[in-house]
Design an enzyme around this catalytic site. Structure first.
Site, short mmCIF file in Angstrom:
data_model
loop_
_atom_site.label_atom_id
_atom_site.label_comp_id
_atom_site.label_asym_id
_atom_site.label_seq_id
_atom_site.Cartn_x
_atom_site.Cartn_y
_atom_site.Cartn_z
N HIS A 87 15.62 9.38 16.11
CA HIS A 87 15.01 9.67 14.80
C HIS A 87 16.07 10.32 13.90
O HIS A 87 16.41 11.49 14.09
CB HIS A 87 13.82 10.63 14.96
CG HIS A 87 13.11 10.93 13.67
ND1 HIS A 87 11.73 10.84 13.57
CD2 HIS A 87 13.54 11.32 12.44
CE1 HIS A 87 11.38 11.15 12.33
NE2 HIS A 87 12.46 11.46 11.63
N HIS A 137 17.78 10.41 9.64
CA HIS A 137 17.85 9.98 8.24
C HIS A 137 19.32 9.87 7.86
O HIS A 137 20.02 10.89 7.80
CB HIS A 137 17.16 11.00 7.32
CG HIS A 137 15.72 11.20 7.65
ND1 HIS A 137 14.71 10.54 7.00
CD2 HIS A 137 15.11 11.97 8.59
CE1 HIS A 137 13.54 10.89 7.52
NE2 HIS A 137 13.76 11.76 8.49
N LYS A 157 7.36 2.74 10.90
CA LYS A 157 7.19 4.18 10.68
C LYS A 157 5.99 4.42 9.79
O LYS A 157 5.89 3.87 8.69
CB LYS A 157 8.45 4.75 10.01
CG LYS A 157 8.36 6.25 9.68
CD LYS A 157 8.32 7.13 10.92
CE LYS A 157 7.98 8.59 10.60
NZ LYS A 157 9.11 9.39 10.21
N HIS A 179 4.74 10.17 11.64
CA HIS A 179 4.86 11.54 11.12
C HIS A 179 3.46 12.15 11.24
O HIS A 179 2.58 11.82 10.46
CB HIS A 179 5.35 11.54 9.67
CG HIS A 179 5.55 12.92 9.12
ND1 HIS A 179 6.79 13.45 8.85
CD2 HIS A 179 4.66 13.90 8.84
CE1 HIS A 179 6.66 14.70 8.42
NE2 HIS A 179 5.37 15.00 8.40
N HIS A 234 9.10 14.29 15.99
CA HIS A 234 9.43 15.71 15.75
C HIS A 234 8.26 16.66 15.99
O HIS A 234 7.81 17.34 15.08
CB HIS A 234 10.01 15.91 14.33
CG HIS A 234 9.34 15.12 13.23
ND1 HIS A 234 7.99 15.14 12.99
CD2 HIS A 234 9.86 14.27 12.31
CE1 HIS A 234 7.72 14.36 11.97
NE2 HIS A 234 8.83 13.81 11.54
N ASP A 256 16.00 14.19 13.83
CA ASP A 256 15.44 14.30 12.48
C ASP A 256 16.47 14.91 11.52
O ASP A 256 16.11 15.60 10.57
CB ASP A 256 14.14 15.11 12.44
CG ASP A 256 13.34 14.85 11.17
OD1 ASP A 256 13.62 13.87 10.46
OD2 ASP A 256 12.43 15.66 10.87
O1 DOR Z 1 12.05 17.74 6.78
C1 DOR Z 1 11.95 16.54 6.65
N1 DOR Z 1 12.84 15.84 5.93
N2 DOR Z 1 10.92 15.93 7.21
C2 DOR Z 1 10.66 14.63 6.98
O2 DOR Z 1 9.69 14.13 7.50
C3 DOR Z 1 11.50 13.85 6.04
C4 DOR Z 1 12.84 14.42 5.95
C5 DOR Z 1 13.66 13.89 4.79
O3 DOR Z 1 13.69 12.66 4.59
O4 DOR Z 1 14.29 14.69 4.10
ZN ZN Z 2 12.31 12.45 9.79
#
Ligand code: DOR
Ligand code: ZN
Length: 341
Positions: free
Chosen positions: A14, A16, A100, A137, A175, A248
């Site tokens: 997971h 980003h 997702k 989520h 998460h 995450d």
């Molecule tokens: O803290 C987070 N940031 N939780 C999420 O679910 C998305 C992520 C983000 O894309 O910044």
């Molecule tokens: Zn995330």
């Protein structure tokens, strides 16, 4: 005392990676530590088609330092209008690894998410039939529910009926932050697993208010009270194949975090493995780090285990105050492990 630990090369289930300049800045950090990663699709606009996912995958590969061996595993962002045929075709073509589900408005760039999971029956039936994992989520978005309770209420109100109605649907609850989520995943008579982040193993909600408001300790789901952190820790080091590594890592530039309305997200990619090693070491469970980091996730996804290894050595490493324009998780703190290479 173990001072050197060699494990099978791990994966991040997971992450980003963003796009554009931020992608260029962060991709190498994830690729240095992990062989593969599940890439979150919450770009602007979100990744909702196989064509968009293919193009994004190419941008990720282009952002890697030359010669890096790293496989991005792409996901499809579900909306109320998702076409089951598009997902199935993308999965069949090897573009989409998973879907997702963001409840609409639950977190960063989730405005196009799903407004009511009960409307998603056709999509969920299809995922179940083709064996494609649904990544969730897991927070309700009802503003009347206390923000610290939104995950536990989601388990009760949404996840429980979802698993009952789709008994063979592969689910990853992303998460996790609570004792309720950890217990549900550990005990369910269902093909379900959970990812666990470094921050939810290392901080509780006090960190967000430690002598002042600490935006770099703020993510969603928000860190909970200490009893929950301890329950999530027990799950991570339990050896259960249902729990595995998912950082995450969610970078935001400093100005977007240190703001009157700071973004949710913690950037932990540069020292993720070191942070997990600290936790497993503190719990006397270094022998279980490999399962959590390098085996359980691949087995759940039905993918081969990685070849090759990484080595961690017991050594003081100071996390820098900044990595580019982003403040990393545990900035200024000293970690007791360093990954070689
Ligand atoms: O803290 C987070 N940031 N939780 C999420 O679910 C998305 C992520 C983000 O894309 O910044
Ligand atoms: Zn995330």
């Amino acid at each position: 005392m173990t001072d050197r630990l060699t494990i099978r090369r791990p994966d991040d289930w997971h992450v980003h990676l963003r796009d554009g300049a931020m992608l260029e800045a962060v991709a190498g950090h994830t690729a240095r530590q992990f062989a593969r990663a599940i890439i979150m699709p919450n770009l602007t606009p979100p990744v909702t088609s196989a064509a968009a996912a293919s193009a994004y995958r190419e941008r990720i590969v282009a952002a890697l330092p030359p010669g890096t061996a790293f496989t991005p595993l792409m996901t499809c962002y579900l909306t109320d209008d998702t076409d089951p045929d598009e997902i199935a075709a993308g999965h069949e073509a090897g573009v989409f690894t998973a879907c997702k589900l963001y409840p609409a408005h639950a977190t960063t760039n989730s405005a196009h998410g799903v407004t009511d999971i009960r409307r998603m029956t056709t999509v969920l039936d299809r995922l179940q039939r083709i064996g494609m994992p649904l990544l969730i989520h897991g927070e309700v978005t009802d503003r009347a529910i206390d923000i610290f309770d939104r995950e536990a209420v989601f388990v009760d109100r949404v996840l429980t009926p979802l698993t009952r109605d789709h008994p063979a649907l592969k689910i990853v609850l992303e998460h996790i932050t609570t004792a309720e989520a950890a217990a549900f995943v550990a005990e369910a008579d269902h093909p379900i697993a959970a990812t666990i982040t470094p921050q939810h193993l290392l901080i509780n909600r006090n960190a967000i208010f430690d002598g002042g408001l600490r935006p770099h300790a703020y993510c969603l789901p928000v860190a909970k009270r200490e009893t929950h952190r301890l329950a999530v820790r027990r799950a991570a080091v339990s050896g259960s194949p249902r729990f595995f590594l998912g950082t995450d890592s969610a970078p935001h530039v400093i100005g977007a975090k240190e703001s009157g309305c700071g973004c949710a997200g913690i950037f932990n990619a540069p020292f993720a493995l070191e942070a997990y090693a600290r936790v497993f070491d503190e719990e006397g469970a270094l022998d279980r780090l490999e399962g959590f980091a390098s085996e359980h996730g691949a087995r759940f996804y039905g993918l081969p285990l990685n070849e090759g290894t990484v080595t961690l050595v017991r050594e003081a490493v100071v996390v820098p105050d900044r990595v580019g324009d982003v403040v990393p998780f545990l900035a200024g703190e000293t970690l007791g492990w360093r990954m070689l290479g």
